[in-house]
Design a protein around this motif. Sequence first.
Motif, PDB file in Angstrom:
ATOM      1  N   ARG A 358      25.731 -14.078  11.488  1.00 15.46           N
ATOM      2  CA  ARG A 358      26.659 -15.008  10.835  1.00 15.46           C
ATOM      3  C   ARG A 358      27.994 -14.341  10.483  1.00 15.46           C
ATOM      4  O   ARG A 358      28.769 -14.867   9.707  1.00 15.46           O
ATOM      5  CB  ARG A 358      26.031 -15.588   9.554  1.00 15.46           C
ATOM      6  N   GLU A 359      28.241 -13.193  11.112  1.00 11.78           N
ATOM      7  CA  GLU A 359      29.514 -12.493  10.954  1.00 11.78           C
ATOM      8  C   GLU A 359      29.864 -12.275   9.474  1.00 11.78           C
ATOM      9  O   GLU A 359      30.995 -12.541   9.036  1.00 11.78           O
ATOM     10  CB  GLU A 359      30.645 -13.261  11.658  1.00 11.78           C
ATOM     11  N   ASP A 360      28.898 -11.854   8.712  1.00 10.92           N
ATOM     12  CA  ASP A 360      29.069 -11.542   7.294  1.00 10.92           C
ATOM     13  C   ASP A 360      29.366 -12.765   6.431  1.00 10.92           C
ATOM     14  O   ASP A 360      29.804 -12.623   5.281  1.00 10.92           O
ATOM     15  CB  ASP A 360      30.173 -10.496   7.080  1.00 10.92           C
ATOM     16  N   ASN A 361      29.155 -13.964   6.961  1.00 11.24           N
ATOM     17  CA  ASN A 361      29.322 -15.170   6.145  1.00 11.24           C
ATOM     18  C   ASN A 361      28.067 -15.315   5.283  1.00 11.24           C
ATOM     19  O   ASN A 361      27.022 -15.781   5.729  1.00 11.24           O
ATOM     20  CB  ASN A 361      29.497 -16.401   7.042  1.00 11.24           C
ATOM     21  N   ALA A 363      27.249 -17.179   2.707  1.00  7.95           N
ATOM     22  CA  ALA A 363      26.733 -18.518   2.398  1.00  7.95           C
ATOM     23  C   ALA A 363      25.877 -19.044   3.545  1.00  7.95           C
ATOM     24  O   ALA A 363      24.778 -19.580   3.336  1.00  7.95           O
ATOM     25  CB  ALA A 363      27.887 -19.476   2.109  1.00  7.95           C
ATOM     26  N   GLU A 364      26.361 -18.871   4.782  1.00  8.81           N
ATOM     27  CA  GLU A 364      25.611 -19.348   5.953  1.00  8.81           C
ATOM     28  C   GLU A 364      24.332 -18.538   6.140  1.00  8.81           C
ATOM     29  O   GLU A 364      23.274 -19.088   6.486  1.00  8.81           O
ATOM     30  CB  GLU A 364      26.475 -19.286   7.211  1.00  8.81           C
TER      31      GLU A 364
END
Length: 411
Positions: A358-361, A363-364
């Motif tokens: 999640r590319e360091d997202n 929340a996701e």
Amino acid sequence: MTNVPTHLFNQPFDSLDDFADAISEHLHCPVTIEDSNHQLLAYSSHEDETDAARISTIIGRRVPERVINRFWKDGVIPTLNKSDEPLVIPTINEIGLGNRVAISIRKNEEVLGYIWVLEVGRSLTNQDLADLKIAALKARNQLLQLNLQTKRKERNDQELLWQMMTGDVSDQTSIKSHLQRLGLKHNHALAIMVFSFESITKAQYRQLTYATKTLQRIDILIQTLDENEFILLVSPNSVTDFDMEAREFIHTFSEQVKERFQLSILAAGCSYPKESFDDVKTSYKEARTVIQLKQLFKRELHKSFFYHELGVFRYIDILKRSNETKELATNHAIQKLQAYDQEHRANLLETLEAVLDREDNMAEAAKLLHCHVNTLNYRLKRIKEITLIDIKDPVQKIGIYLDMKLFRNGK
């Protein structure tokens, strides 16, 4: 009702157009005859009274896509495909369609084509409908002959495509001439699309071909089948806009074959447009690589259709084949997390992969893991303590990401 005259339409006709004229003269209505993919085969002459759908069909030599889509939505085509009885179709003003009667031309369960009668100034009687059934029977032999010719032509086209995809290209002039007969415009590029299915029967191949021929979003020159893969040679309308054009086609094609024929595409891949016939081999390899990797990494690559969109996954196969990599591939950080998870019934390895995916997202990633962001932050802190990995460092981040995918793929 009077007895149906068995001699009706028994006289020889020089062409399908003559046959369409004979039906039209008998029924006093304009007539069109189409093949099973709604390509126009013949049409009768007509007076000034006609409708927009008929005019568009004659000009374009095929039924407009908006008309086909509406017929599927309203159940017209499914009904025609399951019955040899005439079907009355009321006016549909939104697509410029006047009152019509249609009937399928069939051999056993296979639909060979359709006869369409536009009711102008009159409605067909029961006797007319019975006579239309006779016309459909009489048309069968003519369409069978056309089908044989079409199949021979398709085999020649498919042989050419396989020569190009395997690099067996010698006579460029002959290939160019062949493709131009199929509709390739001057100096237009070529691309390969591949769709993978669980399996494809002959009947399903006809359904897939139908879907490509009725989707008027892109020029499809040749289609062929290789076991469970449906392959298309396409000519983009615009090289610069091909990315968007291809995505729209893949999306609509996938939806239609699922909705109409209950066929689910496992993966779809597409090459870049290229102008040289010699590059078709590379195009095929690109599209198949996309297919193969998407099937290995479904979650990570489900939005990828082009080779460049595979990102680091383009190098996965190279890394797997490398003997040196096999010797050095053991990532101690992954081993430590795996051991910790087994001992403490935790999921730190899954957590790390989710954050990287999640590319360091945060929340996701937390949503994917069904946990609170605070819980996720605690896990990442624990991961760093155990492994000493700093995922803010791009070198370490890319390395652990690749090793993680190799680890997952090797399980």
